[in-house]
Design a protein around this motif. Structure first.
Motif, PDB file in Angstrom:
ATOM      1  N   LEU A   1      47.240  24.361  27.979  1.00 48.62           N
ATOM      2  CA  LEU A   1      46.555  25.657  27.908  1.00 48.62           C
ATOM      3  C   LEU A   1      45.094  25.489  28.321  1.00 48.62           C
ATOM      4  N   TRP A   2      44.524  24.343  27.958  1.00 47.91           N
ATOM      5  CA  TRP A   2      43.138  24.056  28.357  1.00 47.91           C
ATOM      6  C   TRP A   2      43.042  23.978  29.888  1.00 47.91           C
ATOM      7  N   LEU A   3      44.039  23.352  30.488  1.00 49.27           N
ATOM      8  CA  LEU A   3      44.044  23.272  31.951  1.00 49.27           C
ATOM      9  C   LEU A   3      44.225  24.656  32.575  1.00 49.27           C
ATOM     10  N   GLU A   4      45.078  25.460  31.932  1.00 51.08           N
ATOM     11  CA  GLU A   4      45.339  26.797  32.493  1.00 51.08           C
ATOM     12  C   GLU A   4      44.101  27.682  32.471  1.00 51.08           C
ATOM     13  N   GLU A   5      43.174  27.371  31.560  1.00 52.88           N
ATOM     14  CA  GLU A   5      41.933  28.166  31.531  1.00 52.88           C
ATOM     15  C   GLU A   5      41.149  28.011  32.828  1.00 52.88           C
ATOM     16  N   LYS A   6      41.453  26.972  33.562  1.00 46.42           N
ATOM     17  CA  LYS A   6      40.698  26.715  34.802  1.00 46.42           C
ATOM     18  C   LYS A   6      41.215  27.524  35.996  1.00 46.42           C
ATOM     19  N   ILE A   7      42.278  28.275  35.762  1.00 44.99           N
ATOM     20  CA  ILE A   7      42.791  29.125  36.846  1.00 44.99           C
ATOM     21  C   ILE A   7      41.912  30.371  36.905  1.00 44.99           C
ATOM     22  N   ARG A   8      41.234  30.571  38.036  1.00 47.54           N
ATOM     23  CA  ARG A   8      40.241  31.644  38.127  1.00 47.54           C
ATOM     24  C   ARG A   8      40.870  32.987  38.497  1.00 47.54           C
ATOM     25  N   ARG A   9      40.193  34.042  38.041  1.00 53.90           N
ATOM     26  CA  ARG A   9      40.540  35.409  38.462  1.00 53.90           C
ATOM     27  C   ARG A   9      39.260  36.087  38.910  1.00 53.90           C
ATOM     28  N   PRO A  10      39.346  36.883  39.972  1.00 53.03           N
ATOM     29  CA  PRO A  10      38.139  37.578  40.418  1.00 53.03           C
ATOM     30  C   PRO A  10      37.667  38.556  39.338  1.00 53.03           C
ATOM     31  N   ASN A  11      36.362  38.776  39.256  1.00 50.59           N
ATOM     32  CA  ASN A  11      35.847  39.664  38.202  1.00 50.59           C
ATOM     33  C   ASN A  11      34.993  40.779  38.785  1.00 50.59           C
ATOM     34  N   GLY A  12      35.584  41.623  39.554  1.00 51.85           N
ATOM     35  CA  GLY A  12      34.817  42.741  40.094  1.00 51.85           C
ATOM     36  C   GLY A  12      35.342  43.128  41.468  1.00 51.85           C
ATOM     37  N   HIS A  13      34.933  44.304  41.942  1.00 55.83           N
ATOM     38  CA  HIS A  13      35.510  44.801  43.193  1.00 55.83           C
ATOM     39  C   HIS A  13      35.069  43.972  44.398  1.00 55.83           C
ATOM     40  N   ASP A  14      33.917  43.275  44.276  1.00 59.95           N
ATOM     41  CA  ASP A  14      33.452  42.464  45.404  1.00 59.95           C
ATOM     42  C   ASP A  14      33.631  40.967  45.147  1.00 59.95           C
TER      43      ASP A  14
END
Lengths: 226, 794
Positions: free
Chosen positions: B649-662
């Motif tokens: 789960l600690w490793l999965e936290e490193k999967i990024r998601r964009p945070n905003g329209h740009d």
């Protein structure tokens, strides 16, 4: 005798080797980045990319595109000086010293296969050595395009003659066909029943680009079925 | 007199011309022009092996009056059967490059500045051998490091031997991992990874493995893909490609599955969940040859069933739960399913975890027991190669035979982290560092750290054919020959199901000024009192290559390349005692090798048999926690302690998601025209760089149409891409072949020093990446950087 090409898109992986081999075989000029920005990149063998549908059903078709060597070529009809013509074996050829650079043929070609030499051929010292000695470098101000590597036909003919025999199917292959790692590009005499192209041209998957224009291309594509 | 490099080259040209016409500035001797114009035009062909990438393709060079004019494929080379890729074709542009270094150069001024003065080979070599002797006397020794781009040739092994004999364990090979390398190293303890035979699978799923554009062997895999594509219309073979960008592998697959970058392992475990629930797993294989499957406690079964339900996996990966169910059922019910992980799967912060999960999918589904699908690479007749390894526990480097790595990692995995390892005290302060065939200041994402580290080392020596982005940070630059002017042997290609040795032989003598690295090392060794080729006197590296081939000859195994006949037919012939070629003496064997271009063992590797292998380890929480706790690979952020119980789960936290329209995840990708960045120096490859996108001589950014519409961007608009580490201005390409969350940018441009055709063209996406790495493998992450996109008004 009518030379033609079949490109099986089900086999083609779009690796681009045909385009690279063509550029080197035919000494097609490299126009560098500033000229490339102006859309002057010269590729006798180009790669068309077509997007079909939307994800998850998105399919991307990659289509190698040489000169179609039409049986009714629009380019030859508009040339005011007969610098481009169709020879008796179906190859649409170009006589460079005769070309006046009007570019009517470029405008007439629906497949946009022709390129214009905007620049005098120049090579950094040393780089000229990488040209293929079998093909002349075109001067500035003339139009050029795929020739089905006609110089290879001349060499193959001479070889066959010296061995007192007829030309065999594989004696004459253009650089793109000879370099295709998947064997997707097949070349030969469309009128010779023993040649593979003749058989493939009658495949149910066979199709031609912009067929409705009545140009009768001699480059035939076999559609991808999945 | 202080000269810039350009001034230096000009100066050489001028003096050359004044001295009587033999200009040193251009690599091609002037007299060749005359020879080409008025020679008898005698045509000859020479066989060799391509050195543009490590794929081992045989090449056939056409010479007119002994001047190379064209490179084609060697029709009897088993890897490429007469074909090449655009890089292979472009080789002569490297040979004749007008910016080839013509003479050793010594830095003038500070590091990073581009001031040079010419020195003689004698002076330069004397300075290096003196420094090598001095560091040898130091206590403790080992203040000498050697960083080498590993092109999978004998020369890498030879350079490793050179470093070891001089008392240094700090030999750092640099190369991209092969397919499944991280996963099978961890799960099966194997290195190099098992080979596979794509023609035997009936369901192929590639997790990031873009076999058509990765440097393992693109021509080989393009050939095989061509066959698979044609056959699948009859056999129904499914080919699924999982990645955030639809690369060539995706375009040639039957299905492309979009996935969030870095989450491939999560998807693999999601598939495992469905396979377990449906009871479609290979019980016999699991019982006999695996460990930690379901022994109780925190085992694989518990891990998967607790944390990888399709709903949760769907949330993390962005792949719909229905697709997960379908893929798992298709994969689980196939007779010979094959899951491969490569490319982008290895270049994320979850790289090793992801590949391990994919490997366990193969263990689970019966792939490893499918007949002939997996192959066990046989050792060469001369025995195991020694490879440089890194101990994750102690942080120490050493050398070990390739098949006995134990808990160590291949040193190539951590090569990008050398500056961080030095800062952490795992590498001593080096007195001298040799760099060959690699450009770390361009290729690594932590470029600032590299520059700083190189500036601290008193003597940095770079061996290179062209000046590159690393050269300004070196103290001495020595001109190397290209692969067309030297001897070497390409070693067996990882992942390919047969063994070979591709012979590299000089097509022409070295051009003026340049020397082969093998000969330089032999010379430096002798000067420093070690003999790398005992009993040879002053013999060159070419003789060493020949000496090694004597062992192959003596073994009686394999044969020089020969014209293709079916393996079944060959086997019949063999049973009747027939030999392919007859070579009673080594001289005959060597002559054939030179004529044919290499040696191979036409029998494929034996089918994988787990009897006698170590048990396959499934990933479990305690095992991951132990790995995270033990590793001495420097972290970009806080350690794994907090994830001690739930490391996955600690490793999965490193999967990024964009945070905003740009906001986008920046994902660099490689193309076949320029896999390592070196191709930018060759005009043909620049002109074909973005053949499929019609983008030549530039860098561009690929964006999904929906995102582009929201940002009011049109195809061709200029955008500014801003990360925490820098910014770049690029034209945008609006294409449906990327997921909506990523901005995909090709790697390969943005050089400052790599020859006239590469300099100041495009941008290097690696330079703006945040420096993040996989804590378990040490590989840099190319998928962890969030960027903002701003439109630029033209």
């Amino acid at each position: 005798m009518k030379w033609g090409m079949v490109i099986d898109l089900q086999k083609c992986t779009g690796c681009g080797e045909c385009a690279a081999a063509c550029k080197l075989e035919n000494n097609v000029a490299i126009v560098a980045h500033k000229e490339s920005e102006m859309g002057r990149t010269m590729l006798w063998m180009d790669m068309l990319t077509i997007y079909e549908g939307e994800y998850p059903r998105l399919r991307v078709r990659q289509i190698p595109r040489p000169c179609m060597h039409c049986d009714h070529p629009p380019c030859t009809k508009v040339c005011p000086v007969r610098a481009t013509y169709i020879n008796e074996e179906g190859i649409v050829a170009q006589i460079y010293p005769q070309c006046i650079g009007c570019r009517y043929c470029m405008a007439a070609c629906p497949y946009t296969v022709k390129s214009f030499n905007w620049y005098k051929p120049s090579f950094p010292p040393g780089m000229a050595r990488t040209t293929n000695p079998d093909v002349s470098v075109r001067p500035v101000g003339v139009v050029e395009k795929c020739t089905f590597c006609i110089h290879r036909l001349q060499i193959a003919r001479e070889q066959a003659k010296s061995e007192a025999r007829d030309l065999r199917e594989n004696d004459y292959q253009p650089a793109c066909g000879a370099s295709c790692p998947t064997g997707a590009i097949v070349f030969g005499d469309l009128e010779n029943a023993n040649h593979q192209v003749n058989r493939l041209a009658h495949n149910p998957r066979a199709t031609k680009l912009l067929e409705d224009l009545g140009t009768e291309p001699k480059v035939i594509y076999l559609k991808e079925v999945d | 007199m202080k000269l810039s490099r350009r001034e230096f080259l000009q100066w050489l040209g001028v003096t050359g011309a004044l001295a009587g016409g033999v200009s040193q500035i251009w690599a091609v001797p002037d007299e060749w022009g005359e020879k080409l114009r008025s020679g008898p035009r005698l045509e000859t062909w020479k066989m060799s092996t391509c050195g543009q990438c490590p794929a081992g393709c045989g090449i056939r060079v056409r010479l007119i009056d002994d001047i190379p004019v064209r490179i084609l494929g060697n029709p009897i080379a088993p890897v490429n059967n007469g074909f090449t890729c655009p890089m292979g074709e472009a080789g002569l542009e490297l040979l004749y490059h007008p910016d080839r270094i013509a003479q050793p150069m010594r830095r003038k001024g500070k590091k990073g500045e581009n001031g040079w003065e010419p020195v003689s080979w004698e002076d330069a070599l004397k300075q290096i051998s003196q420094a090598l002797r001095e560091q040898g006397k130091a206590k403790p020794p080992g203040r000498f490091g050697f960083l080498m781009g590993d092109r999978n040739t004998l020369l890498t092994e030879f350079a490793g031997e050179f470093a070891a004999r001089l008392g240094s364990s700090h030999f750092f090979p640099w190369r991209a991992p092969a397919v499944n390398e991280l996963g099978l190293r961890q799960g099966a303890g194997e290195f190099p990874p098992f080979a596979f035979d794509l023609k035997r699978t009936d369901y192929l799923i590639t997790f990031g493995a873009n076999l058509l554009e990765e440097p393992i062997s693109p021509v080989y895999f393009n050939r095989i893909y061509g066959v698979l594509k044609e056959e699948r219309t009859r056999t129904g073979l499914k080919m699924v490609h999982v990645d955030a960008r639809m690369s060539q592998a995706g375009r040639n697959a039957t299905e492309w599955v979009q996935i969030r970058p870095g989450s491939m392992g999560v998807l693999a475990l999601g598939l495992a969940y469905v396979i377990l629930r449906d009871k479609r797993y290979d019980q016999d294989f699991i019982a006999r040859y695996t460990q930690d499957f379901r022994q109780g406690g925190e085992d694989f079964w518990t891990l998967v069933n607790r944390d990888y339900s399709p709903e949760r996996v769907s949330d993390i990966t962005g792949v719909p739960a229905q697709t997960i169910l379908r893929l798992a059922r298709e994969f689980g019910s196939a007779k010979a399913p094959l899951a491969l992980s490569g490319g982008t799967s290895a270049s994320s912060e979850t790289g090793l975890f992801s590949q391990w999960a994919v490997a366990s999918l193969n263990a689970l589904s019966g792939s490893f027991s499918a007949k002939g699908l997996w192959r066990d690479p046989a050792l060469l007749p001369w025995g195991p190669s020694l490879v440089s390894v890194f101990s994750p526990r102690t942080g120490a480097f050493s050398r070990k035979p390739q098949n006995t790595l134990g808990s160590d990692l291949p040193a190539s995995w951590v090569a990008e982290q050398l500056p961080d390892l030095a800062a952490a005290g795992k590498i001593p302060d080096l007195e001298i560092l040799l760099i060959a065939q690699v450009n770390p200041v361009f290729q690594a994402s932590n470029q600032k750290a590299w520059k700083a580290w190189l500036s601290r080392i008193p003597l940095v020596v770079q061996f290179a054919t062209l000046v590159d982005d690393t050269s300004p940070h070196a103290d001495l630059v020595l001109p190397l020959t290209t692969y067309l002017e030297q001897w070497d042997l390409t070693l067996p290609i990882p992942n390919l199901p047969f063994s070979l040795l591709g012979l590299q032989q000089p097509i022409i003598p070295p051009l003026p000024g340049a020397r082969p690295l093998g000969d330089i090392l032999l010379h430096l060794g002798r000067e420093a009192g070690i003999d790398l080729f005992p009993g040879s006197g002053e013999k060159p590296y070419g003789e060493y290559v020949q000496e090694r081939m004597k062992k192959i000859f003596a073994s009686g195994k394999g044969t020089p390349y020969f014209e293709a006949i079916s393996l079944e037919f060959l086997e019949d012939l063999r049973k009747r005692g027939w030999q392919v070629y007859s070579y009673p003496a080594f001289a005959d064997f060597w002559r054939l090798l030179r004529e044919k271009g290499g040696w191979w063992d036409p029998g494929e590797y034996p089918a994988l048999d787990w009897k006698g292998k170590k048990k396959f380890l499934f990933p479990t929480a305690p095992r991951l926690a132990a790995l995270l706790k033990e590793t001495s690979i420097p972290r970009s952020e806080g350690g794994g302690e907090k994830g001690a119980k739930t490391p996955h789960l600690w490793l999965e936290e490193k999967i990024r998601r964009p945070n905003g329209h740009d906001s986008f995840i920046l994902v660099p990708f490689t193309t076949l025209m320029n896999m390592t960045g070196d191709g930018a120096s060759q005009p043909l490859l620049q002109e074909m760089f973005g053949l499929h996108s019609r983008q030549y001589w530039k860098t561009w950014a690929e964006m999904h149409p929906e995102r582009a519409a929201r940002l009011k961007l049109k195809d061709g608009d200029l955008i500014r891409v801003v990360s925490g580490n820098g910014a770049m201005t690029l034209p945008v390409r609006v294409v449906p072949t990327v997921s909506a969350e990523i901005l995909s940018v090709p790697f390969g441009q943005g050089h400052t020093e790599s020859g006239r055709d590469a300099n100041h063209i495009g941008a290097n996406p690696i330079a703006v990446l945040d420096h993040r790495m996989d804590p378990l493998s040490g590989r840099n992450s190319w998928q962890s950087t969030l960027v903002r996109v701003e439109q630029i008004k033209r």
